[in-house]
Scaffold this motif. Sequence first.
Motif, PDB file in Angstrom:
ATOM      1  N   GLU A 189     -15.206  24.411   8.363  1.00 11.84           N
ATOM      2  CA  GLU A 189     -16.366  23.153   7.895  1.00 11.84           C
ATOM      3  C   GLU A 189     -17.287  23.138   7.925  1.00 11.84           C
ATOM      4  O   GLU A 189     -18.581  22.699   7.874  1.00 11.84           O
ATOM      5  CB  GLU A 189     -14.403  22.700   7.184  1.00 11.84           C
ATOM      6  N   VAL A 190     -16.998  22.740   9.383  1.00  8.28           N
ATOM      7  CA  VAL A 190     -18.821  22.383  10.473  1.00  8.28           C
ATOM      8  C   VAL A 190     -20.230  23.243  10.052  1.00  8.28           C
ATOM      9  O   VAL A 190     -20.509  22.989  10.110  1.00  8.28           O
ATOM     10  CB  VAL A 190     -17.894  21.562  11.398  1.00  8.28           C
ATOM     11  N   GLN A 191     -19.018  24.401  10.343  1.00 11.86           N
ATOM     12  CA  GLN A 191     -19.899  25.571  10.333  1.00 11.86           C
ATOM     13  C   GLN A 191     -20.751  25.497   8.688  1.00 11.86           C
ATOM     14  O   GLN A 191     -22.031  25.882   8.881  1.00 11.86           O
ATOM     15  CB  GLN A 191     -18.871  26.886  10.750  1.00 11.86           C
ATOM     16  N   ARG A 192     -19.432  25.836   7.682  1.00 11.04           N
ATOM     17  CA  ARG A 192     -20.332  25.589   6.999  1.00 11.04           C
ATOM     18  C   ARG A 192     -21.602  24.670   6.364  1.00 11.04           C
ATOM     19  O   ARG A 192     -22.840  25.024   5.325  1.00 11.04           O
ATOM     20  CB  ARG A 192     -19.626  25.636   5.599  1.00 11.04           C
ATOM     21  N   THR A 193     -21.202  23.595   6.704  1.00 12.79           N
ATOM     22  CA  THR A 193     -22.035  22.096   6.626  1.00 12.79           C
ATOM     23  C   THR A 193     -23.185  22.709   7.351  1.00 12.79           C
ATOM     24  O   THR A 193     -24.616  22.351   6.807  1.00 12.79           O
ATOM     25  CB  THR A 193     -21.573  20.832   6.157  1.00 12.79           C
ATOM     26  N   LYS A 203     -31.152  34.945   6.612  1.00 17.22           N
ATOM     27  CA  LYS A 203     -30.255  35.376   6.434  1.00 17.22           C
ATOM     28  C   LYS A 203     -30.556  35.751   7.678  1.00 17.22           C
ATOM     29  O   LYS A 203     -30.065  35.630   8.636  1.00 17.22           O
ATOM     30  CB  LYS A 203     -30.831  36.464   5.304  1.00 17.22           C
ATOM     31  N   ASN A 204     -28.677  36.376   7.276  1.00 21.45           N
ATOM     32  CA  ASN A 204     -27.888  36.868   8.225  1.00 21.45           C
ATOM     33  C   ASN A 204     -27.640  36.321   9.368  1.00 21.45           C
ATOM     34  O   ASN A 204     -27.918  36.684  10.403  1.00 21.45           O
ATOM     35  CB  ASN A 204     -27.998  38.455   8.803  1.00 21.45           C
ATOM     36  N   LEU A 205     -27.929  34.645   8.949  1.00 22.51           N
ATOM     37  CA  LEU A 205     -27.350  33.824  10.470  1.00 22.51           C
ATOM     38  C   LEU A 205     -26.001  33.676  10.910  1.00 22.51           C
ATOM     39  O   LEU A 205     -24.787  34.215   9.702  1.00 22.51           O
ATOM     40  CB  LEU A 205     -27.232  32.177  10.419  1.00 22.51           C
ATOM     41  N   GLU A 206     -25.293  34.425  12.225  1.00 19.81           N
ATOM     42  CA  GLU A 206     -24.033  33.892  13.040  1.00 19.81           C
ATOM     43  C   GLU A 206     -23.778  33.072  13.661  1.00 19.81           C
ATOM     44  O   GLU A 206     -24.452  32.779  14.372  1.00 19.81           O
ATOM     45  CB  GLU A 206     -24.177  35.386  13.444  1.00 19.81           C
ATOM     46  N   VAL A 217     -14.656  33.515  22.377  1.00 18.41           N
ATOM     47  CA  VAL A 217     -14.589  33.349  21.011  1.00 18.41           C
ATOM     48  C   VAL A 217     -14.062  32.677  20.768  1.00 18.41           C
ATOM     49  O   VAL A 217     -12.501  33.395  20.019  1.00 18.41           O
ATOM     50  CB  VAL A 217     -15.220  34.423  20.330  1.00 18.41           C
ATOM     51  N   LEU A 218     -14.123  31.249  20.043  1.00 18.27           N
ATOM     52  CA  LEU A 218     -13.024  30.180  19.313  1.00 18.27           C
ATOM     53  C   LEU A 218     -13.357  30.243  18.291  1.00 18.27           C
ATOM     54  O   LEU A 218     -12.724  29.918  17.458  1.00 18.27           O
ATOM     55  CB  LEU A 218     -13.169  28.319  19.847  1.00 18.27           C
ATOM     56  N   LEU A 219     -15.072  30.609  18.327  1.00 15.96           N
ATOM     57  CA  LEU A 219     -15.049  31.003  16.489  1.00 15.96           C
ATOM     58  C   LEU A 219     -16.850  31.632  15.730  1.00 15.96           C
ATOM     59  O   LEU A 219     -17.310  31.548  17.345  1.00 15.96           O
ATOM     60  CB  LEU A 219     -15.985  29.067  15.740  1.00 15.96           C
ATOM     61  N   GLY A 220     -15.780  33.172  15.409  1.00 19.06           N
ATOM     62  CA  GLY A 220     -17.065  33.579  14.867  1.00 19.06           C
ATOM     63  C   GLY A 220     -16.891  34.678  14.110  1.00 19.06           C
ATOM     64  O   GLY A 220     -16.224  34.314  13.258  1.00 19.06           O
TER      65      GLY A 220
END
Length: 430
Positions: A189-193, A203-206, A217-220
């Motif tokens: 959710e933090v990532q989305r915000t 564009k195409n940010l990860e 990798v914990l989130l990706g």
Amino acid sequence: MIKLRTFLILSFTAFVILLTSMLSLIMSKHSTQEIQDEIGHSLSGIAYQMSNKLDYFMWSRAGEMEMMVKLDAVQQTNNVTGIQKMLDQLQKSFPCFSWVGFLDTRGNVLAATDEILVGTNISARPVFKEGIKGRFIGDVHEAVLLAKLLPNPTGEPLQFVDISMPVKGADGQTIGVLAAHLSWEWSKEVQRTILKPQQDYSKNLELFIVSKTDNTVLLGPQDMIGHPLLLDSIQQAQTGNNGWELVRWPDGKSYLTGYAYGEGYLDYKGLGWTVLVRQPEEVAFSSVDELRKYFIMTGTIACILFALIGWFLADKISRPIRGLTVAADRLRAGEHINIPEYTGFQEIFILTHSLKSLVESLGKTESALGSMRSIAHSDQLTGLPNRVALEEYLEQTLHQMNLHSETLAFMYLDLDGFKKSKRYPRSPTR
């Protein structure tokens, strides 16, 4: 020999093209570097913002837990029902708490949200073993006991972050442990915000969150979660340096990568998470490519425009010279013309007057020479051609005549006493 007009046009055009190309190259290079730095710093800023939000979130949840352990209702271990209600209320207010439980000093769960694991002994779990010693915040891990007890609509493996701390009574003695599992879903959710405001122009940010212990990798992207990621950017971040660089990732592609290190928030020291934000090189630098194309296009237009201006100026500069050249050729051919007068340039104006003066002087000289020649070839008394004229005439005639077919004849006249009778006239009385 090359004409002056052509030389001026070529020289001016070549100079303009060279100067425009150099300026375009310098400006393009400078602007490109500035844009690259701006894009890189933007990704680094996103990574830092994400890292800061993660640490702030953990600090906030830990602060809420600390407030809970200081409440009298929690310190009354004989009031399990009251503790149960408080835990349920905490979960309702903050859904990120997947499970909150109150444990006694032996690790038995006395109260818990939705009464999950009540009566279970979890003394072997780090959340109890570390929490009874003091405030404990554990890294991301998969669920063990709660995997089958908690709802899991996505079907993906559940992951949690642990927060636990001792509960002390009025006498300062430890009477239990307040433990919580925070769902790792809150990080998404933090990532989305963080990424949503960037979607309009980036564009195409990860975004990646990498553990400090083993660079996992914990989130990706889903296919990379749980796998180690070895990049120089992670090592740079773990030394405390936030920044960006162009990196070739394990998939063989180049990405503009911003990185930041989680150093904690206030009294929360953090878990040492590294946040990476990447964007494909061709996407990140698309604006740079457009800028280069723009400079090439404007440079080409400028070259054509200035070449036309150079042609006009060269024609204007060379026109007086060409006019004087034509006049000089006509004079050489024997024509009697007036030297044109040009006033556009001071040097040309001076040259025009100098040529006029020279032509007038030459005319006077030629007239004087003609008079002298006439005097030299004429008898002063009679005005008839003299011996010098005869010799010149004979020389020209002999040079032009054909000796084999033509004959040259002379007629000689002599006047006796002509000069004498002229110089000493007889007296009319004689």
